[in-house]
Design a protein around this motif. Structure first.
Motif, PDB file in Angstrom:
ATOM      1  N   LYS A  13     -75.629 -56.666 -41.533  1.00 15.68           N
ATOM      2  CA  LYS A  13     -75.101 -55.341 -41.203  1.00 15.68           C
ATOM      3  C   LYS A  13     -73.741 -55.489 -40.537  1.00 15.68           C
ATOM      4  CE  LYS A  13     -79.350 -52.809 -40.831  1.00 15.68           C
ATOM      5  NZ  LYS A  13     -80.017 -51.710 -40.169  1.00 15.68           N
ATOM      6  N   PRO A  14     -72.833 -54.522 -40.763  1.00 10.47           N
ATOM      7  CA  PRO A  14     -71.508 -54.598 -40.142  1.00 10.47           C
ATOM      8  C   PRO A  14     -71.556 -54.242 -38.653  1.00 10.47           C
ATOM      9  CG  PRO A  14     -71.708 -52.617 -41.460  1.00 10.47           C
ATOM     10  CD  PRO A  14     -72.959 -53.406 -41.681  1.00 10.47           C
ATOM     11  N   LYS A  15     -70.668 -54.857 -37.886  1.00  8.35           N
ATOM     12  CA  LYS A  15     -70.540 -54.552 -36.459  1.00  8.35           C
ATOM     13  C   LYS A  15     -69.612 -53.360 -36.295  1.00  8.35           C
ATOM     14  CE  LYS A  15     -71.223 -59.326 -35.147  1.00  8.35           C
ATOM     15  NZ  LYS A  15     -70.653 -60.499 -34.511  1.00  8.35           N
ATOM     16  N   LYS A  16     -69.746 -52.647 -35.171  1.00  5.03           N
ATOM     17  CA  LYS A  16     -68.937 -51.461 -34.921  1.00  5.03           C
ATOM     18  C   LYS A  16     -67.872 -51.732 -33.860  1.00  5.03           C
ATOM     19  CE  LYS A  16     -72.595 -48.241 -36.092  1.00  5.03           C
ATOM     20  NZ  LYS A  16     -73.405 -47.108 -35.657  1.00  5.03           N
ATOM     21  N   VAL A  17     -66.764 -51.014 -33.994  1.00  2.81           N
ATOM     22  CA  VAL A  17     -65.673 -51.087 -33.033  1.00  2.81           C
ATOM     23  C   VAL A  17     -65.146 -49.668 -32.843  1.00  2.81           C
ATOM     24  CG1 VAL A  17     -63.901 -51.586 -34.771  1.00  2.81           C
ATOM     25  CG2 VAL A  17     -63.540 -52.304 -32.442  1.00  2.81           C
ATOM     26  N   ASP A  18     -64.756 -49.335 -31.615  1.00  5.66           N
ATOM     27  CA  ASP A  18     -64.224 -47.995 -31.381  1.00  5.66           C
ATOM     28  C   ASP A  18     -62.698 -48.036 -31.287  1.00  5.66           C
ATOM     29  OD1 ASP A  18     -63.992 -49.199 -28.918  1.00  5.66           O
ATOM     30  OD2 ASP A  18     -64.868 -47.554 -27.791  1.00  5.66           O
ATOM     31  N   VAL A  19     -62.097 -46.876 -31.342  1.00 10.88           N
ATOM     32  CA  VAL A  19     -60.639 -46.758 -31.368  1.00 10.88           C
ATOM     33  C   VAL A  19     -60.008 -47.299 -30.086  1.00 10.88           C
ATOM     34  CG1 VAL A  19     -58.723 -45.126 -31.529  1.00 10.88           C
ATOM     35  CG2 VAL A  19     -60.715 -44.814 -32.953  1.00 10.88           C
ATOM     36  N   ASP A  20     -60.678 -47.134 -28.946  1.00 18.82           N
ATOM     37  CA  ASP A  20     -60.139 -47.642 -27.681  1.00 18.82           C
ATOM     38  C   ASP A  20     -59.972 -49.151 -27.714  1.00 18.82           C
ATOM     39  OD1 ASP A  20     -60.053 -45.079 -26.631  1.00 18.82           O
ATOM     40  OD2 ASP A  20     -62.086 -45.227 -25.801  1.00 18.82           O
ATOM     41  N   LYS A  21     -60.934 -49.844 -28.299  1.00 13.69           N
ATOM     42  CA  LYS A  21     -60.845 -51.300 -28.402  1.00 13.69           C
ATOM     43  C   LYS A  21     -59.707 -51.711 -29.345  1.00 13.69           C
ATOM     44  CE  LYS A  21     -63.539 -55.442 -28.889  1.00 13.69           C
ATOM     45  NZ  LYS A  21     -64.852 -56.035 -28.932  1.00 13.69           N
ATOM     46  N   ILE A  22     -59.546 -50.966 -30.428  1.00 17.07           N
ATOM     47  CA  ILE A  22     -58.446 -51.249 -31.360  1.00 17.07           C
ATOM     48  C   ILE A  22     -57.111 -51.021 -30.675  1.00 17.07           C
ATOM     49  CG2 ILE A  22     -57.368 -50.565 -33.535  1.00 17.07           C
ATOM     50  CD1 ILE A  22     -60.196 -49.822 -34.536  1.00 17.07           C
ATOM     51  N   GLU A  23     -57.004 -49.943 -29.879  1.00 20.66           N
ATOM     52  CA  GLU A  23     -55.769 -49.684 -29.130  1.00 20.66           C
ATOM     53  C   GLU A  23     -55.453 -50.835 -28.189  1.00 20.66           C
ATOM     54  OE1 GLU A  23     -56.264 -45.961 -27.142  1.00 20.66           O
ATOM     55  OE2 GLU A  23     -55.592 -44.806 -28.882  1.00 20.66           O
ATOM     56  N   GLY A  24     -56.470 -51.368 -27.519  1.00 18.77           N
ATOM     57  CA  GLY A  24     -56.276 -52.505 -26.631  1.00 18.77           C
ATOM     58  C   GLY A  24     -55.767 -53.727 -27.372  1.00 18.77           C
ATOM     59  N   SER A  31     -49.162 -56.168 -32.977  1.00 19.46           N
ATOM     60  CA  SER A  31     -49.580 -55.751 -34.311  1.00 19.46           C
ATOM     61  C   SER A  31     -50.880 -56.479 -34.657  1.00 19.46           C
ATOM     62  CB  SER A  31     -48.511 -56.064 -35.351  1.00 19.46           C
ATOM     63  OG  SER A  31     -48.362 -57.454 -35.502  1.00 19.46           O
ATOM     64  N   VAL A  32     -51.720 -55.812 -35.433  1.00 21.43           N
ATOM     65  CA  VAL A  32     -53.004 -56.409 -35.808  1.00 21.43           C
ATOM     66  C   VAL A  32     -53.292 -56.126 -37.271  1.00 21.43           C
ATOM     67  CG1 VAL A  32     -54.057 -56.291 -33.517  1.00 21.43           C
ATOM     68  CG2 VAL A  32     -54.307 -54.381 -35.062  1.00 21.43           C
ATOM     69  N   ILE A  33     -54.098 -56.989 -37.853  1.00 21.45           N
ATOM     70  CA  ILE A  33     -54.640 -56.795 -39.188  1.00 21.45           C
ATOM     71  C   ILE A  33     -56.147 -56.756 -39.034  1.00 21.45           C
ATOM     72  CG2 ILE A  33     -54.873 -57.718 -41.519  1.00 21.45           C
ATOM     73  CD1 ILE A  33     -52.210 -59.190 -41.040  1.00 21.45           C
ATOM     74  N   ASN A  54     -49.403 -41.037 -34.865  1.00 28.00           N
ATOM     75  CA  ASN A  54     -49.023 -40.090 -33.814  1.00 28.00           C
ATOM     76  C   ASN A  54     -48.547 -40.804 -32.561  1.00 28.00           C
ATOM     77  OD1 ASN A  54     -49.597 -37.884 -35.400  1.00 28.00           O
ATOM     78  ND2 ASN A  54     -51.668 -37.619 -34.594  1.00 28.00           N
ATOM     79  N   GLU A  55     -48.941 -42.054 -32.384  1.00 26.22           N
ATOM     80  CA  GLU A  55     -48.478 -42.858 -31.245  1.00 26.22           C
ATOM     81  C   GLU A  55     -47.195 -43.620 -31.565  1.00 26.22           C
ATOM     82  OE1 GLU A  55     -51.529 -45.417 -29.791  1.00 26.22           O
ATOM     83  OE2 GLU A  55     -52.818 -43.756 -29.187  1.00 26.22           O
ATOM     84  N   GLY A  56     -46.634 -43.403 -32.761  1.00 23.87           N
ATOM     85  CA  GLY A  56     -45.385 -44.052 -33.143  1.00 23.87           C
ATOM     86  C   GLY A  56     -45.555 -45.398 -33.821  1.00 23.87           C
ATOM     87  N   LYS A  57     -46.757 -45.731 -34.224  1.00 23.44           N
ATOM     88  CA  LYS A  57     -47.022 -47.004 -34.908  1.00 23.44           C
ATOM     89  C   LYS A  57     -46.954 -46.803 -36.415  1.00 23.44           C
ATOM     90  CE  LYS A  57     -48.228 -49.193 -31.112  1.00 23.44           C
ATOM     91  NZ  LYS A  57     -47.429 -50.242 -30.551  1.00 23.44           N
ATOM     92  N   SER A  58     -46.707 -47.874 -37.138  1.00 26.03           N
ATOM     93  CA  SER A  58     -46.773 -47.869 -38.595  1.00 26.03           C
ATOM     94  C   SER A  58     -48.123 -48.425 -39.010  1.00 26.03           C
ATOM     95  CB  SER A  58     -45.672 -48.735 -39.205  1.00 26.03           C
ATOM     96  OG  SER A  58     -44.411 -48.194 -38.898  1.00 26.03           O
ATOM     97  N   GLU A  76     -58.379 -53.070 -45.788  1.00 28.54           N
ATOM     98  CA  GLU A  76     -57.474 -53.862 -44.960  1.00 28.54           C
ATOM     99  C   GLU A  76     -56.492 -52.892 -44.299  1.00 28.54           C
ATOM    100  OE1 GLU A  76     -54.764 -57.805 -45.576  1.00 28.54           O
ATOM    101  OE2 GLU A  76     -54.764 -56.322 -47.173  1.00 28.54           O
ATOM    102  N   VAL A  77     -56.376 -52.977 -42.958  1.00 31.65           N
ATOM    103  CA  VAL A  77     -55.505 -52.072 -42.224  1.00 31.65           C
ATOM    104  C   VAL A  77     -54.560 -52.897 -41.349  1.00 31.65           C
ATOM    105  CG1 VAL A  77     -55.422 -50.213 -40.520  1.00 31.65           C
ATOM    106  CG2 VAL A  77     -57.276 -50.266 -42.196  1.00 31.65           C
ATOM    107  N   HIS A  78     -53.251 -52.671 -41.541  1.00 33.83           N
ATOM    108  CA  HIS A  78     -52.230 -53.318 -40.713  1.00 33.83           C
ATOM    109  C   HIS A  78     -51.686 -52.252 -39.764  1.00 33.83           C
ATOM    110  CE1 HIS A  78     -51.267 -56.825 -43.530  1.00 33.83           C
ATOM    111  NE2 HIS A  78     -52.245 -56.153 -44.106  1.00 33.83           N
ATOM    112  N   ILE A  79     -51.688 -52.557 -38.490  1.00 31.99           N
ATOM    113  CA  ILE A  79     -51.107 -51.642 -37.506  1.00 31.99           C
ATOM    114  C   ILE A  79     -49.953 -52.374 -36.837  1.00 31.99           C
ATOM    115  CG2 ILE A  79     -51.527 -50.246 -35.444  1.00 31.99           C
ATOM    116  CD1 ILE A  79     -54.528 -50.280 -36.245  1.00 31.99           C
ATOM    117  N   LEU A  80     -48.761 -51.836 -36.975  1.00 27.63           N
ATOM    118  CA  LEU A  80     -47.547 -52.466 -36.440  1.00 27.63           C
ATOM    119  C   LEU A  80     -46.897 -51.577 -35.405  1.00 27.63           C
ATOM    120  CD1 LEU A  80     -46.078 -53.331 -39.918  1.00 27.63           C
ATOM    121  CD2 LEU A  80     -47.332 -54.872 -38.449  1.00 27.63           C
TER     122      LEU A  80
END
Length: 80
Positions: A13-24, A31-33, A54-58, A76-80
């Motif tokens: 089963k897949p593990k879960k992650v919330d947006v706050d952790k991704i922001e951190g 930048s993260v992939i 909305n936070e100015g990231k690509s 696949e998600v790249h956040i720069l």
């Protein structure tokens, strides 16, 4: 909002992650992939993309196929 991280094995089963952790992660690394499971709705992934834009990231998102079956893909998600 919680999203499911891509599975390391197809029978687990897949593990879960919330947006706050991704922001951190983005603040710490700059930048993260990330790879998300196919069980995430496309609507949730678009909401994630909009949140960071909305936070100015690509944000770049694409579907990655790793097999020939219809259900053998991940996002696949790249956040720069």
């Amino acid at each position: 909002m919680e999203l499911k991280i891509a599975r390391s094995h197809t029978d687990k089963k897949p593990k879960k992650v919330d947006v706050d952790k991704i922001e951190g992660m983005v603040e710490k690394e700059g930048s993260v992939i990330l790879y998300f499971d196919r069980e995430n709705s496309h609507k949730d992934l678009l909401a994630l993309q909009e949140h960071f834009e909305n936070e100015g990231k690509s944000v770049y998102m694409r579907e990655v196929r790793f097999g020939l079956a219809d259900n053998e893909y991940m996002y696949e998600v790249h956040i720069l």
